[in-house]
Design an enzyme around this catalytic site. Structure first.
Site, PDB file in Angstrom:
ATOM      1  N   HIS A  14      57.821  -5.342  51.222  1.00 53.74           N
ATOM      2  CA  HIS A  14      56.951  -6.543  51.291  1.00 53.74           C
ATOM      3  C   HIS A  14      57.027  -7.244  49.938  1.00 53.74           C
ATOM      4  O   HIS A  14      56.381  -6.837  48.974  1.00 53.74           O
ATOM      5  CB  HIS A  14      55.503  -6.139  51.590  1.00 53.74           C
ATOM      6  CG  HIS A  14      54.576  -7.296  51.764  1.00 53.74           C
ATOM      7  ND1 HIS A  14      53.673  -7.394  52.792  1.00 53.74           N
ATOM      8  CD2 HIS A  14      54.408  -8.434  51.028  1.00 53.74           C
ATOM      9  CE1 HIS A  14      52.990  -8.518  52.685  1.00 53.74           C
ATOM     10  NE2 HIS A  14      53.422  -9.172  51.610  1.00 53.74           N
ATOM     11  N   HIS A  16      57.427 -11.129  47.785  1.00 54.78           N
ATOM     12  CA  HIS A  16      57.484 -12.595  47.716  1.00 54.78           C
ATOM     13  C   HIS A  16      58.457 -12.983  46.612  1.00 54.78           C
ATOM     14  O   HIS A  16      58.262 -12.605  45.453  1.00 54.78           O
ATOM     15  CB  HIS A  16      56.097 -13.176  47.399  1.00 54.78           C
ATOM     16  CG  HIS A  16      55.098 -12.880  48.472  1.00 54.78           C
ATOM     17  ND1 HIS A  16      54.863 -13.738  49.520  1.00 54.78           N
ATOM     18  CD2 HIS A  16      54.299 -11.809  48.685  1.00 54.78           C
ATOM     19  CE1 HIS A  16      53.951 -13.212  50.329  1.00 54.78           C
ATOM     20  NE2 HIS A  16      53.594 -12.029  49.837  1.00 54.78           N
ATOM     21  N   LYS A  96      56.620 -12.183  60.445  1.00 48.04           N
ATOM     22  CA  LYS A  96      55.348 -11.982  59.735  1.00 48.04           C
ATOM     23  C   LYS A  96      54.270 -12.903  60.292  1.00 48.04           C
ATOM     24  O   LYS A  96      54.412 -14.131  60.253  1.00 48.04           O
ATOM     25  CB  LYS A  96      55.556 -12.257  58.246  1.00 48.04           C
ATOM     26  CG  LYS A  96      54.284 -12.265  57.411  1.00 48.04           C
ATOM     27  CD  LYS A  96      53.744 -10.866  57.178  1.00 48.04           C
ATOM     28  CE  LYS A  96      52.420 -10.878  56.431  1.00 48.04           C
ATOM     29  NZ  LYS A  96      52.535 -11.165  55.021  1.00 48.04           N
ATOM     30  N   HIS A 135      49.495  -9.730  58.377  1.00 54.44           N
ATOM     31  CA  HIS A 135      48.475  -9.804  57.328  1.00 54.44           C
ATOM     32  C   HIS A 135      47.146  -9.656  58.059  1.00 54.44           C
ATOM     33  O   HIS A 135      46.667 -10.606  58.675  1.00 54.44           O
ATOM     34  CB  HIS A 135      48.560 -11.143  56.578  1.00 54.44           C
ATOM     35  CG  HIS A 135      47.568 -11.246  55.464  1.00 54.44           C
ATOM     36  ND1 HIS A 135      47.934 -11.457  54.159  1.00 54.44           N
ATOM     37  CD2 HIS A 135      46.207 -11.139  55.466  1.00 54.44           C
ATOM     38  CE1 HIS A 135      46.846 -11.479  53.392  1.00 54.44           C
ATOM     39  NE2 HIS A 135      45.781 -11.303  54.166  1.00 54.44           N
ATOM     40  N   HIS A 169      50.220  -4.383  53.571  1.00 51.53           N
ATOM     41  CA  HIS A 169      49.355  -4.153  52.406  1.00 51.53           C
ATOM     42  C   HIS A 169      47.945  -3.696  52.775  1.00 51.53           C
ATOM     43  O   HIS A 169      46.965  -4.370  52.475  1.00 51.53           O
ATOM     44  CB  HIS A 169      49.286  -5.384  51.493  1.00 51.53           C
ATOM     45  CG  HIS A 169      49.109  -6.703  52.190  1.00 51.53           C
ATOM     46  ND1 HIS A 169      48.105  -6.941  53.094  1.00 51.53           N
ATOM     47  CD2 HIS A 169      49.812  -7.849  52.101  1.00 51.53           C
ATOM     48  CE1 HIS A 169      48.197  -8.185  53.531  1.00 51.53           C
ATOM     49  NE2 HIS A 169      49.229  -8.763  52.944  1.00 51.53           N
ATOM     50  N   ASP A 241      54.159  -6.279  47.677  1.00 61.39           N
ATOM     51  CA  ASP A 241      53.443  -7.562  47.763  1.00 61.39           C
ATOM     52  C   ASP A 241      53.442  -8.239  46.400  1.00 61.39           C
ATOM     53  O   ASP A 241      52.513  -8.995  46.072  1.00 61.39           O
ATOM     54  CB  ASP A 241      52.019  -7.395  48.299  1.00 61.39           C
ATOM     55  CG  ASP A 241      51.446  -8.715  48.824  1.00 61.39           C
ATOM     56  OD1 ASP A 241      52.220  -9.673  49.018  1.00 61.39           O
ATOM     57  OD2 ASP A 241      50.216  -8.788  49.017  1.00 61.39           O
TER      58      ASP A 241
HETATM   59  O1  DOR Z   1      47.673 -11.939  47.016  1.00 60.63           O
HETATM   60  C1  DOR Z   1      48.460 -12.388  47.835  1.00 60.63           C
HETATM   61  N1  DOR Z   1      49.426 -13.254  47.473  1.00 60.63           N
HETATM   62  N2  DOR Z   1      48.346 -12.030  49.118  1.00 60.63           N
HETATM   63  C2  DOR Z   1      49.079 -12.587  50.087  1.00 60.63           C
HETATM   64  O2  DOR Z   1      48.906 -12.244  51.218  1.00 60.63           O
HETATM   65  C3  DOR Z   1      50.039 -13.666  49.757  1.00 60.63           C
HETATM   66  C4  DOR Z   1      50.465 -13.604  48.373  1.00 60.63           C
HETATM   67  C5  DOR Z   1      51.176 -14.860  47.916  1.00 60.63           C
HETATM   68  O3  DOR Z   1      52.038 -15.347  48.648  1.00 60.63           O
HETATM   69  O4  DOR Z   1      50.898 -15.324  46.818  1.00 60.63           O
HETATM   70 ZN    ZN Z   2      52.361 -10.728  50.810  1.00 60.87          ZN
END
Ligand code: DOR
Ligand code: ZN
Length: 337
Positions: A14, A16, A96, A135, A169, A241
């Site tokens: 997971h 980003h 997702k 989520h 998460h 995450d």
């Molecule tokens: O804290 C987070 N940041 N939780 C999420 O679900 C998305 C993520 C983000 O994309 O910044």
């Molecule tokens: Zn995330």
């Protein structure tokens, strides 16, 4: 006491990576230590077509700098038809689902998660064996959002018994308890939720770099997460995450949610697992479990960590972007060899 640790093909299930300049800054920081990562689709606009998924994958490959890293891209959940999903199935690792507006760039998510309304898409995913990553939060009181989502997880797990569902998460004891209740429920756990509680975020001076969604919870929740992670419960996988936001979007009024852990994740996991005498289970948590849940074989990559102090950079900068990591300026006990 161990002084060296070798991990085969670590995976972050997971992650980003964002796009453009931020992608260029952060992609190599994961690609250096991981063999692969499941990439979140919450770009602006979100990844919803075959063209955008493949183009995003290409941009990640162009930015990663380490050839022994594979990005596994995902689609942003919408109602999709069977033919479209059949056509895209081999290009994505999962889809997702975000409740609408629940977190960063999730405005186009699902307004009401109703098993009947979503049935055509979820049945097609189930038949085509496309995992559903969720989520899992409602828009209720912030500390209860994940707990309130439990009935949704249960309804989906029961209605679609052949659909592989990943609770992303997870942060609560309630979510941990679901794992042994439904065969088709699995979970990712972040590094930060194994380490912090709400006390660390807001118990003293507010810590914007620890603010994330779902918010860190109570001690008993953290203990429940720690237990299944340390024992490498076969249904739990590491998913950082890691969610980079530029410093000015964290240290401001209206702090963006996300903890940036990519460059320190393995080193801190080693410290945590060692502290609990569970180093032997780390490879399961950070690689093998994901391989069996998602049924794939990653690229071969051997990562060696050594027991040697290292200082975490205060900030990562480049391409006109910057991002502050968790534990900025602090000393870690394990380093990359
Ligand atoms: O804290 C987070 N940041 N939780 C999420 O679900 C998305 C993520 C983000 O994309 O910044
Ligand atoms: Zn995330």
């Amino acid at each position: 006491m161990s002084t060296e640790l070798t991990l085969q093909s670590p995976l972050d299930m997971h992650l980003h990576l964002r796009d453009e300049e931020m992608l260029k800054l952060v992609a190599p920081l994961t690609a250096q230590t991981f063999a692969g990562a499941l990439i979140m689709p919450n770009l602006v606009p979100p990844v919803t077509t075959k063209e955008s998924a493949l183009a995003y994958k290409q941009r990640i490959n162009d930015a990663k700098k380490y050839s022994d890293f594979e990005p596994y891209v995902t689609l942003f959940f919408q109602e999709y038809n069977y033919d479209f999903l059949k056509e895209i199935k081999d290009d994505i690792i999962g889809i997702k689902l975000y409740p609408a507006g629940i977190t960063t760039n999730s405005e186009g998510g699902v307004a009401a998660i109703d098993a009947e309304a979503l049935r055509p898409t979820l049945e097609a995913m189930s038949e085509l064996k496309i995992p559903l990553c969720i989520h899992g939060e409602t828009n209720g009181f912030v500390m209860d959002r994940e707990k309130e989502f439990v009935p949704v997880y249960e309804a989906l797990a029961k209605e679609f018994p052949n659909l592989k569902i990943i609770m992303e998460h997870i942060t609560t004891k309630d979510s941990v308890e679901l794992l042994d209740k439904y065969d088709n429920l699995h979970a990712t756990i972040t590094l930060h939720h194994l380490l912090i509680t709400l006390d660390d975020v807001a118990g003293g001076m507010l810590q914007p770099h620890l603010f994330c969604k779902p918010i860190a919870k109570r001690y008993e929740d953290r203990d429940a997460l720690l237990k299944v992670a340390l024992e490498a419960h076969p249904k739990v996988m590491f998913g950082s995450d890691s969610a980079p936001h530029p410093k000015h979007k964290k240290e401001c009024c209206g702090c963006a949610a996300g903890v940036f852990t990519a460059p320190i994740a393995l080193q801190v996991l080693a410290e945590l697992f060692e502290e609990h005498g569970k180093l032997d289970n780390l490879e399961k948590f950070v690689s093998l479990n994901a391989q069996s849940v998602y049924e794939f074989t990653p690229v071969e990559k051997t990562i060696t960590l050594i027991k040697q102090d290292c200082i975490v950079p205060e900030i990562y900068e480049g391409f006109g972007e910057n991002v502050v990591p968790m534990y900025a300026g602090e000393t870690l006990k394990w380093s990359l060899s």
